[in-house]
Enzyme design. Structure first.
Site, PDB file in Angstrom:
ATOM      1  N   LYS A  66       0.854  -1.190   0.000  1.00 31.39           N
ATOM      2  CA  LYS A  66       0.000   0.000   0.000  1.00 31.39           C
ATOM      3  C   LYS A  66       0.890   1.240   0.000  1.00 31.39           C
ATOM      4  CE  LYS A  66      -1.803   2.878   2.684  1.00 31.39           C
ATOM      5  NZ  LYS A  66      -1.673   4.079   1.824  1.00 31.39           N
ATOM      6  N   GLU A 116      10.149   1.108  10.347  1.00 29.42           N
ATOM      7  CA  GLU A 116      11.203   2.102  10.110  1.00 29.42           C
ATOM      8  C   GLU A 116      10.513   3.448  10.283  1.00 29.42           C
ATOM      9  OE1 GLU A 116      13.178   4.772   8.902  1.00 29.42           O
ATOM     10  OE2 GLU A 116      13.193   3.985   6.842  1.00 29.42           O
ATOM     11  N   CYS A 169      13.684  10.391   6.461  1.00 31.46           N
ATOM     12  CA  CYS A 169      13.615   9.929   7.849  1.00 31.46           C
ATOM     13  C   CYS A 169      14.969  10.058   8.527  1.00 31.46           C
ATOM     14  CB  CYS A 169      13.113   8.505   7.918  1.00 31.46           C
ATOM     15  SG  CYS A 169      13.838   7.460   6.668  1.00 31.46           S
ATOM     16  N   GLU A 194      10.334  15.688  14.988  1.00 33.67           N
ATOM     17  CA  GLU A 194      10.665  15.521  13.572  1.00 33.67           C
ATOM     18  C   GLU A 194       9.909  16.567  12.750  1.00 33.67           C
ATOM     19  OE1 GLU A 194       9.368  11.849  11.507  1.00 33.67           O
ATOM     20  OE2 GLU A 194      11.419  11.711  10.776  1.00 33.67           O
TER      21      GLU A 194
HETATM   22  P1  NAI Z   1       1.982   8.191   7.948  1.00 36.83           P
HETATM   23  O1  NAI Z   1       2.798   7.432   8.898  1.00 36.83           O
HETATM   24  O2  NAI Z   1       0.556   8.446   8.331  1.00 36.83           O
HETATM   25  O3  NAI Z   1       1.948   7.482   6.521  1.00 36.83           O
HETATM   26  C1  NAI Z   1       2.806   6.446   6.096  1.00 36.83           C
HETATM   27  C2  NAI Z   1       1.992   5.330   5.476  1.00 36.83           C
HETATM   28  O4  NAI Z   1       1.180   4.713   6.471  1.00 36.83           O
HETATM   29  C3  NAI Z   1       1.033   5.782   4.380  1.00 36.83           C
HETATM   30  O5  NAI Z   1       0.985   4.793   3.376  1.00 36.83           O
HETATM   31  C4  NAI Z   1      -0.297   5.839   5.122  1.00 36.83           C
HETATM   32  O6  NAI Z   1      -1.417   5.720   4.285  1.00 36.83           O
HETATM   33  C5  NAI Z   1      -0.171   4.650   6.044  1.00 36.83           C
HETATM   34  N1  NAI Z   1      -1.034   4.671   7.226  1.00 36.83           N
HETATM   35  C6  NAI Z   1      -1.533   5.739   7.891  1.00 36.83           C
HETATM   36  N2  NAI Z   1      -2.283   5.342   8.932  1.00 36.83           N
HETATM   37  C7  NAI Z   1      -2.265   3.989   8.940  1.00 36.83           C
HETATM   38  C8  NAI Z   1      -2.855   2.998   9.778  1.00 36.83           C
HETATM   39  N3  NAI Z   1      -3.616   3.314  10.819  1.00 36.83           N
HETATM   40  N4  NAI Z   1      -2.605   1.708   9.507  1.00 36.83           N
HETATM   41  C9  NAI Z   1      -1.807   1.360   8.467  1.00 36.83           C
HETATM   42  N5  NAI Z   1      -1.256   2.248   7.639  1.00 36.83           N
HETATM   43  C10 NAI Z   1      -1.457   3.566   7.866  1.00 36.83           C
HETATM   44  O7  NAI Z   1       2.702   9.563   7.671  1.00 36.83           O
HETATM   45  P2  NAI Z   1       2.102  10.880   6.992  1.00 36.83           P
HETATM   46  O8  NAI Z   1       0.771  11.212   7.613  1.00 36.83           O
HETATM   47  O9  NAI Z   1       2.153  10.712   5.531  1.00 36.83           O
HETATM   48  O10 NAI Z   1       3.150  11.966   7.446  1.00 36.83           O
HETATM   49  C11 NAI Z   1       3.077  12.532   8.741  1.00 36.83           C
HETATM   50  C12 NAI Z   1       4.441  12.776   9.310  1.00 36.83           C
HETATM   51  O11 NAI Z   1       5.138  11.553   9.453  1.00 36.83           O
HETATM   52  C13 NAI Z   1       5.352  13.611   8.439  1.00 36.83           C
HETATM   53  O12 NAI Z   1       5.150  14.953   8.676  1.00 36.83           O
HETATM   54  C14 NAI Z   1       6.707  13.161   8.889  1.00 36.83           C
HETATM   55  O13 NAI Z   1       7.105  13.855  10.033  1.00 36.83           O
HETATM   56  C15 NAI Z   1       6.501  11.715   9.265  1.00 36.83           C
HETATM   57  N6  NAI Z   1       6.944  10.792   8.205  1.00 36.83           N
HETATM   58  C16 NAI Z   1       8.073  10.072   8.430  1.00 36.83           C
HETATM   59  C17 NAI Z   1       8.529   9.226   7.451  1.00 36.83           C
HETATM   60  C18 NAI Z   1       9.763   8.449   7.647  1.00 36.83           C
HETATM   61  O14 NAI Z   1      10.304   7.915   6.695  1.00 36.83           O
HETATM   62  N7  NAI Z   1      10.241   8.316   8.856  1.00 36.83           N
HETATM   63  C19 NAI Z   1       7.868   9.092   6.158  1.00 36.83           C
HETATM   64  C20 NAI Z   1       6.665   9.853   6.035  1.00 36.83           C
HETATM   65  C21 NAI Z   1       6.247  10.677   7.047  1.00 36.83           C
END
Ligand code: NAI
Ligand code: MG
Length: 509
Positions: free
Chosen positions: A199, A273, A307, A407
């Site tokens: 996904k 991660e 990240c 972050e």
């Molecule tokens: P997110 O963690 O919500 O999204 C990442 C993935 O998880 C997306 O595919 C999303 O659809 C999915 N997801 C969201 N809720 C879920 C759930 N309950 N169960 C399973 N999958 C789920 O991150 P988002 O909202 O895109 O970004 C928010 C913040 O997260 C950013 O501002 C940043 O600070 C951080 N982030 C960190 C990343 C990293 O690589 N460490 C990558 C992306 C965001």
């Protein structure tokens, strides 16, 4: 554009993006990829994916829900049972390498899709796409050399181990490096004999959908499935599905905890991660120019949306002024621009939400007493329809401030000074994350000592900051995650180990 040369566009920003949109839409169907067919969501619902440079829709993709996830898991299970799980590593490897070859033939187009959907400078998108493919290739090759063990025991028993795939695995990826992170997961998952349901992030679904379409007639039907949609609607059902034997997630720490809780219900294995607040420690013995270059790359590449971005600099007070001047000059030399034209190295943030979050943090920093030396939102010119933030540097930062602890996920560097080695290490470790770290010093002993003392999954010394290589483990200490990716060991995380004990009777003929 089907070679690996970059097809830059010319014209106004509206013209280049309209032309690129047309080129992208001609490439594929961009439906959910289930059982090796492009499909709509069962509900028929769709949602738009936007071009972050101009803030306009590129196209809409299926808004999948639990019903579609279930269909994808079933297709994957059939592929697994139908042979993928049982075929030889050699056969799997060959199939994966054929897919890699096809993806490489289309690398320019893949990079264009990645650039348009994620707001990445085209040049960076191409470098990243090739880099991402190196990981698929690495796992396809390394699995051929995989071995189990025999356990020494006495003469009346023979004990050996088998590494068996989980079956169906669920992979959930973020928007910052869509293809790279997908291939970090798909490489070991498929090579180990699992069938996958992936996904992608709702902000950047297109490159993975295109890559999946390019697997048609190469990977056995159903081996690779892609469900597009939002986290709670499409991600959560994948983490809760009883037939999913392993979940690998990259994204926000808060979401990671939700994923882990969901997986706990069925005692499903997880790799997480998550976020970081990675320190870059610049010792007085550093080559300051070199450190400036590496830090600038480590925080400003991909508009800071990494990240493992080195989002905290800890610099010795004797060289703080020289370092800061150098970094500010470097930041000001990076000019945001149209991602599709030659020469641009700074693109926008992914979304309006992310723009708001990052610009809010700059304000929070000011209120906490930090000084914004350079940067902030782009407020005039033809980039204002996109979500552009200039490379930003905050000084006078105390490690207790929110801008030093949380972050930000944008092109914002915070600089804190230290006096002693012990203070540097204490500051470096005084966050809840532990994904990565940088160290700059020409003193070899100090470099190795600091690498040992800093709590982080990866440490880069004197350069190449934040570029994991195929074979080099990548993952977090503390709340930055569980498990490792990118290394040979990741194959293990996508298998279960079985010990087989064979009783050896007295031979009788
Ligand atoms: P997110 O963690 O919500 O999204 C990442 C993935 O998880 C997306 O595919 C999303 O659809 C999915 N997801 C969201 N809720 C879920 C759930 N309950 N169960 C399973 N999958 C789920 O991150 P988002 O909202 O895109 O970004 C928010 C913040 O997260 C950013 O501002 C940043 O600070 C951080 N982030 C960190 C990343 C990293 O690589 N460490 C990558 C992306 C965001
Ligand atoms: Mg998009």
């Amino acid at each position: 554009m089907t070679s690996d040369s970059i097809g830059y566009y010319t014209g106004s920003i509206e013209e280049t993006h309209a032309a690129a949109r047309e080129d992208v839409l001609a490439l594929g169907e961009f439906g959910a990829w289930i059982g090796s067919e492009s499909r709509s969501a069962d509900s028929g619902e769709e949602f738009a994916t936007l071009d972050p440079v101009v803030g306009e829709e590129i196209c809409s993709v299926p808004q999948c829900t639990a019903t579609d996830v279930d269909a994808a898991v079933k297709a994957a299970q059939e592929a697994f049972d139908g042979g993928w799980g049982a075929c030889s590593p050699q056969e799997r490897s060959n199939a994966m390498l054929s897919w890699v070859a096809t993806l490489r033939e289309n690398v320019g187009d893949l990079a264009l899709v990645e650039s348009l959907d994620g707001g990445k400078p085209l040049k960076h998108a191409l470098v990243e796409t090739k880099y991402a493919l190196d990981f698929l290739e690495y796992y396809a090759k390394v699995v051929q050399a995989d071995e189990g063990i025999t356990v020494p025991t006495d003469d009346d028993m023979h004990v050996y181990t088998r590494h068996e795939p989980h079956g169906v695995v669920g992979l959930i990826t973020p928007w910052n490096f869509p293809l790279t992170i997908s291939f970090w997961k798909l490489g070991p998952a498929l090579a180990a004999g699992n069938a996958a349901v992936i996904k992608p992030a709702e902000q950047t679904p297109l490159s993975m959908l295109y890559a999946a379409e390019l697997s048609k007639d190469i990977l056995p039907d159903g081996t690779l499935n892609v469900v597009t949609g939002f986290g709670e609607e499409a991600g959560a059902p994948l983490t809760e599905h009883a037939a999913v034997g392993k979940v690998s997630f990259t994204g926000e720490d808060v979401t990671g905890k939700t994923v882990m809780k969901a997986a706990a219900e069925t005692v499903t294995a997880v790799t997480l991660e998550l976020g970081g607040k990675s320190p870059y420690v610049v010792f007085p013995s550093a080559d300051v120019k070199k450190a400036v270059r590496d830090v600038a790359h480590g925080i400003f590449y991909n508009a800071g949306q990494s990240c493992d971005a080195c989002s905290r600099v800890l610099v010795h007070e004797d060289i703080a002024e020289e370092f800061t001047e150098g970094l500010v000059a470097r930041a000001e030399g990076l000019t945001p621009g149209d991602t599709l034209v030659e020469g641009t190295t700074v693109g926008p943030l992914i979304s309006a939400d992310q723009f708001e979050k990052v610009t809010d943090y700059v304000e929070i920093g000011r209120e906490e007493g930090a000084t914004c030396v350079t940067g902030g939102a782009v407020e005039d010119g033809d980039l204002t329809d996109g979500w552009y933030v200039r490379p930003t540097v905050l000084t006078d930062v105390d490690n207790d401030m929110r801008v030093a602890q949380e972050e930000i996920f944008g092109p914002v560097e915070v600089i804190t000074t230290f006096e002693t080695y012990d203070e540097a290490i204490e500051l470096a470790n005084d966050v809840e994350f532990g994904l990565a770290a940088g160290v700059a010093t020409e003193n070899t002993t100090l470099a190795h000592r600091a690498a040992a003392d800093i709590e982080a999954g990866s440490v880069w010394i004197n350069g190449n900051y934040a570029t994991p290589i195929p074979g080099g483990p990548f993952g977090g200490y503390k709340q930055s995650g569980i498990g490792r990716e990118c290394s040979r060991d990741a194959l293990r995380h996508f298998t279960q180990e079985k010990a087989v004990h064979v009783a050896l009777d007295e031979p009788s003929l």
